[in-house]
Write a protein that holds these residues in place. Structure first.
Motif, short mmCIF file in Angstrom:
data_model
loop_
_atom_site.label_atom_id
_atom_site.label_comp_id
_atom_site.label_asym_id
_atom_site.label_seq_id
_atom_site.Cartn_x
_atom_site.Cartn_y
_atom_site.Cartn_z
N ALA A 207 -12.78 3.55 -7.67
CA ALA A 207 -11.46 2.91 -7.67
C ALA A 207 -11.47 1.39 -7.79
CB ALA A 207 -10.70 3.29 -6.39
N LEU A 208 -12.63 0.75 -7.67
CA LEU A 208 -12.65 -0.71 -7.68
C LEU A 208 -12.18 -1.27 -9.03
CD1 LEU A 208 -13.34 -3.11 -5.82
CD2 LEU A 208 -15.62 -3.12 -6.84
N GLU A 209 -12.66 -0.69 -10.11
CA GLU A 209 -12.27 -1.06 -11.47
C GLU A 209 -12.24 -2.58 -11.69
OE1 GLU A 209 -9.30 1.18 -13.55
OE2 GLU A 209 -8.97 2.47 -11.81
N PRO A 210 -13.39 -3.27 -11.54
CA PRO A 210 -13.41 -4.73 -11.67
C PRO A 210 -12.98 -5.21 -13.05
CG PRO A 210 -15.64 -3.85 -11.57
CD PRO A 210 -14.73 -2.73 -11.21
N GLY A 211 -13.37 -4.49 -14.12
CA GLY A 211 -12.98 -4.92 -15.47
C GLY A 211 -11.48 -4.90 -15.65
N ARG A 212 -10.85 -3.82 -15.23
CA ARG A 212 -9.39 -3.71 -15.35
C ARG A 212 -8.68 -4.71 -14.43
NH1 ARG A 212 -5.96 1.91 -14.43
NH2 ARG A 212 -3.88 1.05 -14.85
N THR A 213 -9.26 -4.92 -13.24
CA THR A 213 -8.63 -5.83 -12.29
C THR A 213 -8.65 -7.27 -12.80
OG1 THR A 213 -9.26 -4.41 -10.43
CG2 THR A 213 -8.69 -6.70 -9.92
N PHE A 214 -9.81 -7.74 -13.26
CA PHE A 214 -9.92 -9.14 -13.69
C PHE A 214 -9.25 -9.41 -15.03
CE2 PHE A 214 -13.73 -8.91 -10.81
CZ PHE A 214 -13.17 -9.71 -9.82
N SER A 215 -8.89 -8.35 -15.72
CA SER A 215 -8.12 -8.55 -16.95
C SER A 215 -6.61 -8.47 -16.71
CB SER A 215 -8.52 -7.49 -17.99
OG SER A 215 -8.19 -6.19 -17.53
N PRO B 196 -2.50 2.27 -7.16
CA PRO B 196 -2.38 1.95 -5.73
C PRO B 196 -3.71 1.86 -5.01
CG PRO B 196 -0.73 3.57 -6.36
CD PRO B 196 -1.63 3.39 -7.54
N VAL B 197 -4.64 2.81 -5.27
CA VAL B 197 -5.91 2.81 -4.56
C VAL B 197 -6.72 1.57 -4.89
CG1 VAL B 197 -7.08 4.18 -6.34
CG2 VAL B 197 -7.94 4.19 -3.98
N THR B 198 -6.64 1.08 -6.12
CA THR B 198 -7.36 -0.14 -6.50
C THR B 198 -6.79 -1.35 -5.78
OG1 THR B 198 -7.84 0.79 -8.68
CG2 THR B 198 -8.03 -1.60 -8.45
N VAL B 199 -5.47 -1.42 -5.70
CA VAL B 199 -4.83 -2.54 -4.99
C VAL B 199 -5.23 -2.54 -3.51
CG1 VAL B 199 -2.61 -3.52 -4.29
CG2 VAL B 199 -2.88 -2.58 -6.59
N VAL B 200 -5.18 -1.37 -2.88
CA VAL B 200 -5.53 -1.27 -1.46
C VAL B 200 -6.99 -1.64 -1.24
CG1 VAL B 200 -5.79 0.32 0.48
CG2 VAL B 200 -3.76 0.46 -0.96
N LEU B 201 -7.87 -1.17 -2.13
CA LEU B 201 -9.30 -1.43 -1.97
C LEU B 201 -9.61 -2.92 -2.07
CD1 LEU B 201 -12.02 -0.14 -1.53
CD2 LEU B 201 -12.22 0.19 -3.99
N TRP B 202 -9.09 -3.59 -3.10
CA TRP B 202 -9.30 -5.03 -3.23
C TRP B 202 -8.70 -5.79 -2.05
CZ3 TRP B 202 -12.64 -7.60 -5.97
CH2 TRP B 202 -13.14 -7.07 -7.15
N ARG B 203 -7.55 -5.35 -1.61
CA ARG B 203 -6.90 -6.02 -0.47
C ARG B 203 -7.79 -6.03 0.76
NH1 ARG B 203 -1.42 -3.86 2.68
NH2 ARG B 203 -1.72 -5.09 4.56
N PHE B 204 -8.36 -4.87 1.11
CA PHE B 204 -9.15 -4.80 2.33
C PHE B 204 -10.55 -5.38 2.17
CE2 PHE B 204 -5.82 -1.94 3.71
CZ PHE B 204 -5.71 -2.27 5.05
N ALA C 101 -0.29 -10.48 -11.12
CA ALA C 101 -0.82 -9.31 -10.41
C ALA C 101 -1.97 -9.71 -9.50
CB ALA C 101 -1.27 -8.25 -11.42
N LEU C 102 -2.86 -10.59 -9.99
CA LEU C 102 -3.97 -11.05 -9.15
C LEU C 102 -3.46 -11.86 -7.96
CD1 LEU C 102 -6.54 -12.09 -11.91
CD2 LEU C 102 -6.55 -10.02 -10.50
N GLY C 103 -2.43 -12.68 -8.20
CA GLY C 103 -1.84 -13.44 -7.11
C GLY C 103 -1.22 -12.53 -6.07
N SER C 104 -0.64 -11.41 -6.52
CA SER C 104 -0.06 -10.45 -5.59
C SER C 104 -1.12 -9.81 -4.70
CB SER C 104 0.70 -9.36 -6.37
OG SER C 104 1.79 -9.90 -7.06
N ILE C 105 -2.30 -9.51 -5.31
CA ILE C 105 -3.39 -8.96 -4.51
C ILE C 105 -3.89 -9.99 -3.50
CG2 ILE C 105 -5.78 -8.15 -4.61
CD1 ILE C 105 -5.14 -6.84 -7.28
N ALA C 106 -3.99 -11.25 -3.93
CA ALA C 106 -4.41 -12.32 -3.02
C ALA C 106 -3.40 -12.47 -1.88
CB ALA C 106 -4.55 -13.63 -3.78
#
Length: 329
Positions: A214-222, A46-54, A227-232
């Motif tokens: 919490a950013l976890e760019p490697g995990r996020t971009f993989s 959750p924290v990674t999703v919120v961080l990328w969102r904002f 999931a990426l569309g949901s964050i967008a």
């Protein structure tokens, strides 16, 4: 913080059709927010999703401010309020919401958010932002009854969710109530674009301390495209478009009449779950949805009391505040 004079002004002084149409679009976007949030958290914390969102939404708002005439920064006298609104919108509301959503269901989160109009109305009454109205009260209670019918129609066991998730979402709703009531005078003074942009950028800045952890760019971009569309979706549609609509409506009509549209979300979420997730419809959707719509209609048609003398004084002061902000920007 002083109330904005526009709380007491009758919304009949402005065209309501476009405002209510925009709010309905905002309801549809927020309906997708519950589903997008659940999808993104299937692969990311959750924290990674919120961080990328904002971070993404703050970038968009910075670009909007860059190409919008007028002040780019809030006046120094408003920095404290901007930080407070950012704290409510980001670290408090969204962290609590996403952690609660990870322990509950999208439909149940929508049901709990249906308490927003009641909270906003009570806070607005307590602070003198609005005058008591029997029709508005009846409308809010009718819409709330519709939400209860929706809950009973699904069956209490299937809609209950975990206690932890419920409590976290309820705390997020409380933060959203305060954000709405405090954001209205801010939006009336500075306009919806700057009010939303400044508060969203402040939210992103306040979240920066957790970025290294919490950013976890490697995990996020993989993660998957879904999931990426949901964050967008969360970053652009929810945090930019929906928030702009919310502040635009707050700058035009009383907060309780804006918040009552939250009561539509349980019905729209149930329909979205039926269309996208294959969940079954039930008898409570028709009856509960009808009560919700009737309650919204009652609240929107409630007459408002005359503008009190203090509010008239604030009407004159609000434009002065905005001009001052432009000069300092």
């Amino acid at each position: 913080m002083r109330a904005s004079s526009t709380e007491a002004v009758s919304p009949r002084q402005v065209p309501l059709g476009p405002i209510y149409a925009a709010l309905f679009v905002q309801v549809l976007i927020n309906t997708g927010t519950y589903l997008a949030g659940k999808r993104a958290m299937e692969e990311l914390p959750p924290v990674t999703v919120v961080l990328w969102r904002f971070l993404l939404s703050a970038t968009v708002f910075c670009l909007l401010l860059l190409f919008t005439p007028g002040p780019k920064l809030p006046p120094r006298s408003e920095w404290r309020r901007v930080l407070m609104l950012g704290l409510l919108a980001g670290p408090i509301n969204q962290m609590l919401f996403f952690y609660g959503l990870s322990h509950s269901t999208a439909s149940h989160a929508a049901l709990l958010y249906a308490l927003t109009p009641l909270g906003v109305y009570l806070v607005s009454l307590a602070r003198g932002h609005e005058r008591p109205s029997s029709r508005a009260t009846l409308g809010i209670l009718t819409a709330l009854a519709g939400v209860v019918v929706l809950l009973l129609g699904r069956g209490l066991a299937s809609a209950r969710g975990s206690l932890l998730g419920d409590l976290l979402i309820l705390a997020a709703v409380s933060a959203w109530v305060v954000y709405t009531t405090e954001g209205k005078p801010f939006a009336a003074a500075h306009g919806p674009l700057r009010s939303t942009a400044w508060s969203m950028v402040a939210a992103a800045v306040l979240l920066l301390p957790v970025t290294p952890f919490a950013l976890e760019p490697g995990r996020t971009f993989s993660a998957s495209l879904s999931a990426l569309g949901s964050i967008a979706y969360l970053a652009i549609l929810t945090s930019v478009v929906a928030y702009l609509i919310w502040y635009y409506a707050l700058s035009k009509v009383p907060a309780s009449r804006v918040a009552i549209f939250s009561n539509l979300q349980p019905a729209t979420t149930a329909l979205a779950a039926w269309l996208l997730l294959g969940e079954s419809l039930h008898w409570g959707l028709a009856l509960g949805g009808g009560l919700v719509i009737a309650g919204v209609r009652l609240t929107q048609s409630a007459p408002l009391a005359p503008v009190p003398p203090r509010a008239l004084e604030e009407m004159v002061e609000a434009p002065v505040l905005e001009d001052s902000g432009r000069a300092r920007g």
